[in-house]
Design an enzyme around this catalytic site. Structure first.
Site, PDB file in Angstrom:
ATOM      1  N   VAL A  11     -13.284  -4.381   2.216  1.00  0.00           N
ATOM      2  CA  VAL A  11     -12.622  -3.083   2.277  1.00  0.00           C
ATOM      3  C   VAL A  11     -11.692  -3.106   3.493  1.00  0.00           C
ATOM      4  O   VAL A  11     -12.079  -3.569   4.560  1.00  0.00           O
ATOM      5  CB  VAL A  11     -13.660  -1.938   2.406  1.00  0.00           C
ATOM      6  CG1 VAL A  11     -12.975  -0.600   2.657  1.00  0.00           C
ATOM      7  CG2 VAL A  11     -14.505  -1.847   1.136  1.00  0.00           C
ATOM      8  N   THR A  56       0.848  -1.199   0.000  1.00  0.00           N
ATOM      9  CA  THR A  56       0.000   0.000   0.000  1.00  0.00           C
ATOM     10  C   THR A  56       0.882   1.247   0.000  1.00  0.00           C
ATOM     11  O   THR A  56       1.985   1.222   0.544  1.00  0.00           O
ATOM     12  CB  THR A  56      -0.882  -0.031   1.262  1.00  0.00           C
ATOM     13  OG1 THR A  56      -1.826  -1.065   1.096  1.00  0.00           O
ATOM     14  CG2 THR A  56      -1.603   1.287   1.517  1.00  0.00           C
TER      15      THR A  56
HETATM   16  N1  ASP Z   1      -3.664  -2.113   4.694  1.00  0.00           N
HETATM   17  C1  ASP Z   1      -4.004  -2.670   3.408  1.00  0.00           C
HETATM   18  C2  ASP Z   1      -5.281  -3.442   3.541  1.00  0.00           C
HETATM   19  O1  ASP Z   1      -5.444  -4.180   4.495  1.00  0.00           O
HETATM   20  C3  ASP Z   1      -2.958  -3.546   2.848  1.00  0.00           C
HETATM   21  C4  ASP Z   1      -1.572  -2.990   2.813  1.00  0.00           C
HETATM   22  O2  ASP Z   1      -1.208  -2.103   3.552  1.00  0.00           O
HETATM   23  O3  ASP Z   1      -0.791  -3.465   1.990  1.00  0.00           O
HETATM   24  O4  ASP Z   1      -6.103  -3.354   2.649  1.00  0.00           O
END
Ligand code: ASP
Length: 322
Positions: free
Chosen positions: A218, A189
């Site tokens: 989500v 992310t």
């Molecule tokens: N936090 C994000 C999610 O759970 C994933 C990530 O940070 O890569 O959708």
């Protein structure tokens, strides 16, 4: 009401991240390059006196376009092989925010979030309604396949093969979180926080979510106060990592509140990540910045990609071990 922290001309600061996980050695250079490109786009905005909101949007858009990261093209795939993106952008001066969840047909979820912030009385749009809003406001709708890259098709196939062979379920869509091994999972992310010359702060986070997530899931990234937050009176934050525990702890807002209560951003960031681990065995990272330009970066994963830019500190872009 606009909450200017001070009328004093301030020094801008930009902090970005490109995920926190056990990044293999052969991905480090691409992460560093991506973070550096994002910083230079965001910094250009801040340097010419642009707003923190414009800067975080510009920085995140660069990483969405770079398929190294789990955002925009190159996002992780859902269990049915599609890309579903979530994003949030927030203006700390006004508390205006724009978020989208589960969007499949736009190139940039953060651009769409910015449109929501600017053009809608609502804060959050999901799925088909979000895409309709995008189209009505001039964004081109694309085929979801344009966001799918071969690397992710292979990752999903390998992931499912491990599950089929009785391997540990490392997806995060429910069940017993304690028995999972999320620290080994990819969390690419992207996010940015900035303070501009007027002392206003902003935060932005964009993601394709977690590998093999169920359609409609989500994560934390687009939820206000969970994976992203900004308030001039406390701090701006962007998180990455295992989304479900981050949501349950409202991590971004909790960390910002700790800054408002007098903690140094680095201390607040360290404590947020310690809390994530201690309470829910969560893994991830956070970037945190207050309106006076003090920042903190913390993570409990083997590596995190992050960068900082100030007038004195030019283009620090690193992928560092914990
Ligand atoms: N936090 C994000 C999610 O759970 C994933 C990530 O940070 O890569 O959708």
């Amino acid at each position: 009401m606009k909450q200017n922290c001070s009328s004093k001309h301030r020094r801008p600061v930009l902090v970005v991240h490109g995920g926190a996980w056990a990044m293999p050695d052969d991905t480090v250079a691409a992460h560093e390059r991506g973070v550096r490109n994002a910083m230079s786009a965001g910094w250009k905005v801040l340097e010419r006196g642009g707003s923190a909101v414009d800067a975080v949007e510009a920085a995140v858009m660069v990483m969405e376009e770079d398929d190294t990261f789990d955002a925009g093209k190159g996002s992780f795939l859902t269990s049915v092989g599609t890309v579903e993106m979530d994003a949030l952008i927030m203006d700390g001066a006004t508390l205006r925010a724009g978020g989208v969840g589960g969007v499949q047909r736009v190139r940039s979820a953060i651009r769409l979030s910015r449109l929501v912030l600017e053009k809608s009385p609502h804060v959050y749009f999901v799925g088909a309604g979000a895409e309709k809003f995008a189209q009505e406001h001039g964004m081109e709708l694309i085929d979801n396949k344009e966001l799918v890259v071969e690397r992710e098709v292979v990752r999903l196939r390998d992931f499912k093969a491990v599950l089929a062979a009785g391997g540990k379920d490392t997806t995060f869509s429910g069940g017993d979180e304690q028995s999972r091994v999320p620290e080994q999972m990819s969390h690419d992310t992207v996010g940015a926080v900035a303070v501009d010359v007027n002392g206003n702060i902003a935060g932005a986070t964009s993601t394709g979510g977690t590998v093999n997530k169920e359609p409609g899931r989500v994560g934390d990234s687009s939820l206000i106060g969970c994976g992203c937050y900004a308030d001039n009176l406390s701090a701006a934050a962007s998180c990455t990592g295992w989304g479900e525990p981050i949501m349950k702890l409202v991590l971004a807002k909790s960390a910002a509140d700790a800054v408002a209560a007098g903690k140094e951003p680095q201390v607040a960031a360290d404590e947020a990540i310690a809390n994530l681990k201690n309470r829910l065995n969560g893994h991830g990272g956070i970037i945190l910045l207050d309106a006076s330009g003090r920042y903190g970066i913390a993570y409990n994963t083997p590596r995190m990609a992050w960068g900082v830019r100030t007038k004195e500190l030019e283009d620090v872009a690193v992928v560092r071990g914990a």
